[in-house]
Design an enzyme around this catalytic site. Structure first.
Site, PDB file in Angstrom:
ATOM      1  N   GLU A 123      -9.773   6.790   3.876  1.00  0.00           N
ATOM      2  CA  GLU A 123     -10.753   5.705   4.578  1.00  0.00           C
ATOM      3  C   GLU A 123      -9.749   4.463   4.694  1.00  0.00           C
ATOM      4  O   GLU A 123      -8.662   4.149   3.784  1.00  0.00           O
ATOM      5  CB  GLU A 123     -11.901   5.538   3.879  1.00  0.00           C
ATOM      6  N   SER A 177       1.713  -9.869  -0.809  1.00  0.00           N
ATOM      7  CA  SER A 177       1.342  -8.430  -0.698  1.00  0.00           C
ATOM      8  C   SER A 177       1.722  -7.641   0.545  1.00  0.00           C
ATOM      9  O   SER A 177       1.830  -6.483   0.561  1.00  0.00           O
ATOM     10  CB  SER A 177      -0.004  -8.153  -1.120  1.00  0.00           C
ATOM     11  N   LYS A 187       0.779  -1.230  -0.105  1.00  0.00           N
ATOM     12  CA  LYS A 187      -0.050  -0.003   0.109  1.00  0.00           C
ATOM     13  C   LYS A 187       0.949   1.399   0.097  1.00  0.00           C
ATOM     14  O   LYS A 187       0.359   2.222  -0.412  1.00  0.00           O
ATOM     15  CB  LYS A 187      -1.003  -0.084   1.203  1.00  0.00           C
TER      16      LYS A 187
HETATM   17  C1  PLP Z   1      -5.011  -3.999   1.515  1.00  0.00           C
HETATM   18  C2  PLP Z   1      -4.345  -5.412   1.439  1.00  0.00           C
HETATM   19  C3  PLP Z   1      -4.834  -6.060   0.316  1.00  0.00           C
HETATM   20  C4  PLP Z   1      -5.978  -5.732  -0.634  1.00  0.00           C
HETATM   21  O1  PLP Z   1      -5.970  -4.835  -1.462  1.00  0.00           O
HETATM   22  P1  PLP Z   1      -5.704  -4.785  -2.822  1.00  0.00           P
HETATM   23  O2  PLP Z   1      -5.999  -3.557  -3.332  1.00  0.00           O
HETATM   24  O3  PLP Z   1      -6.551  -5.839  -3.659  1.00  0.00           O
HETATM   25  O4  PLP Z   1      -4.145  -5.153  -3.234  1.00  0.00           O
HETATM   26  C5  PLP Z   1      -3.991  -7.303  -0.129  1.00  0.00           C
HETATM   27  N1  PLP Z   1      -3.029  -7.572   0.833  1.00  0.00           N
HETATM   28  C6  PLP Z   1      -2.611  -6.774   2.095  1.00  0.00           C
HETATM   29  C7  PLP Z   1      -1.113  -7.032   2.677  1.00  0.00           C
HETATM   30  C8  PLP Z   1      -3.319  -5.556   2.040  1.00  0.00           C
HETATM   31  O5  PLP Z   1      -2.876  -4.780   3.174  1.00  0.00           O
END
Ligand code: PLP
Length: 407
Positions: free
Chosen positions: A118, A391, A96
């Site tokens: 948000e 992610s 993010k």
């Molecule tokens: C917020 C988040 C997601 C989901 O958001 P996307 O916009 O679909 O990437 C996935 N993995 C993590 C670690 C997150 O913090």
């Protein structure tokens, strides 16, 4: 009718990928979104903007992130070589920050000193509060009361970083309600306020802009896998909430027709409406995911027969949302990308397997991609490669998993 293979995925000038995307907003937001679109187009073509962003992503956030050959996971799967794209090692713990940094630079270019955002789980709120501290900007985060209770540690983190966290008591007191409140704030303060959206969602230009800021994941992964193996991977796989980490990984590979793109949605703990967040997998028959408009964009949305938005469920707060980004809707309908889902139980299994076999504790969101990746790798030859987008890291989820294990 035979579909032509998709080799590119760009929206038209109004932000439409086919029928998806667009800008469904109240009149007062048209002018600010137009101004944002113009500034983003200018920045997109400005090499100084990208140079400054790359420098910050490198020195402050920790890019480039490694592409790790997960040999024990590979042996466990008994097929294709599994590589992990390590977004989990970034500052603040997830992908993010790539987007928050890009948009904060854009806000500064536009002379806006008040940033609103948000957050559901708090991850996007923490990333936003972080970049605001870095740039000395005022930061206001809207968060549902229920989410604040579940994610108390992230609320404390945001406050430590100097952000004001505003409790939202409306509706189910979760993410959707927080977004409504943030939009209301923006309408009232457009002259000095920048709305920093956290996923590839919302009205044009957000889905395009967030994708462009997350594309760095796929650009790096493409270079890294080519240098490690000398060829393209067979499969890319990533979890999909709003869709930003997945589209960031997928997009630089769109024209590589031999590369399968697989998104994993949250299958939750059941197939009925309210028990999951799998927008592509609960068709009209059960009144689930259908094309509609939510919070400014047209996409696949979980809704009941009368179009009301139900509550959703996922063990991971980051995947727990009724809509998916419009570019994914386009990639889904065109057949370029495939979307599957993993249940809460499979995510927990992926979480443990990755921790035990690789010494990496992934976020519960990212964990959704692990068991599907093992299954897919098993069906492929050893000389093939598969890239899993990790992610985020799982520190934020350790307590939740511990509580579940003692139940
Ligand atoms: C917020 C988040 C997601 C989901 O958001 P996307 O916009 O679909 O990437 C996935 N993995 C993590 C670690 C997150 O913090």
């Amino acid at each position: 009718m035979q579909k032509l293979p998709i080799t590119r995925s760009e929206p038209d000038e109004h932000g439409h990928w086919g029928k998806f995307g667009g800008r469904y907003v109240p009149e007062t937001l048209v002018a600010p979104l137009e101004a944002l679109t113009k500034e983003f187009s200018r920045a997109r073509n400005d090499s100084d903007f990208w140079r400054e962003l790359s420098q910050l992503l490198c020195d402050y956030c920790g890019r480039p992130t490694p592409l790790f050959h997960a040999q024990r996971l590979t042996a466990h799967a008994g097929g294709a070589q599994i590589y992990l794209k390590r977004e989990d090692v970034l500052h603040t713990g997830a992908h993010k920050i790539n987007n928050a940094m890009g948009q904060a630079l854009l806000a500064r270019r536009m002379g806006k000193r008040r940033i609103i955002a948000e957050t559901g789980a708090g991850q996007h709120g923490v990333a936003t509060a972080t970049v605001c501290a870095l740039f000395g900007m005022r930061c206001i985060i809207y968060m549902g009361a229920e989410d604040m209770r579940r994610q108390a540690l992230n609320v404390f983190r945001m406050r430590l970083l100097g952000a004001e966290v505003v409790t939202v008591h409306a509706g189910a007191r979760t993410l959707k309600d927080a977004i409504n409140e943030a939009l209301r704030d923006w309408v009232a303060h457009v002259h000095d306020t920048y709305y920093l959206l956290g996923s590839a969602l919302g009205p044009h230009p957000y889905p395009l802009m967030v994708r462009e800021f997350q594309r760095v994941i796929g650009r790096e992964a493409r270079e890294q896998i080519l240098s490690a193996t000398g060829k393209l991977p067979r499969v890319l796989i990533a979890c999909v909430g709003g869709g930003s980490n997945a589209i960031g990984l997928f997009h630089p590979f769109i024209s590589d027709e031999s590369v399968r793109l697989i998104g994993v949605e949250a299958g939750g703990h059941g197939k009925s409406l309210g028990q999951h967040a799998a927008r592509f997998h609960n068709g009209a028959a059960s009144g689930g995911g259908r094309v509609g408009v939510l919070q400014g964009t047209m996409s696949y949305i979980l809704q009941d027969e009368s179009g009301q938005i139900p509550t959703t469920h996922s063990i991971s707060a980051g995947l727990d949302y009724a809509a998916i980004g419009p570019e994914h809707a386009f990639l889904h309908d065109s057949g370029r990308a495939e979307y599957i889902y993993a249940s809460d139980a499979e995510a927990l299994e992926g979480f443990s397997v990755c921790a035990e076999l690789e010494g990496i504790i992934p976020a519960l969101e990212s964990s959704h991609a692990i068991m599907p990746a093992i299954r897919i790798a098993h069906e492929l030859p050893r000389h093939a490669a598969i890239v899993v987008n990790l992610s985020g890291r799982g520190d934020k989820d350790v307590q939740l998993v511990a509580e579940l294990q003692t139940q």
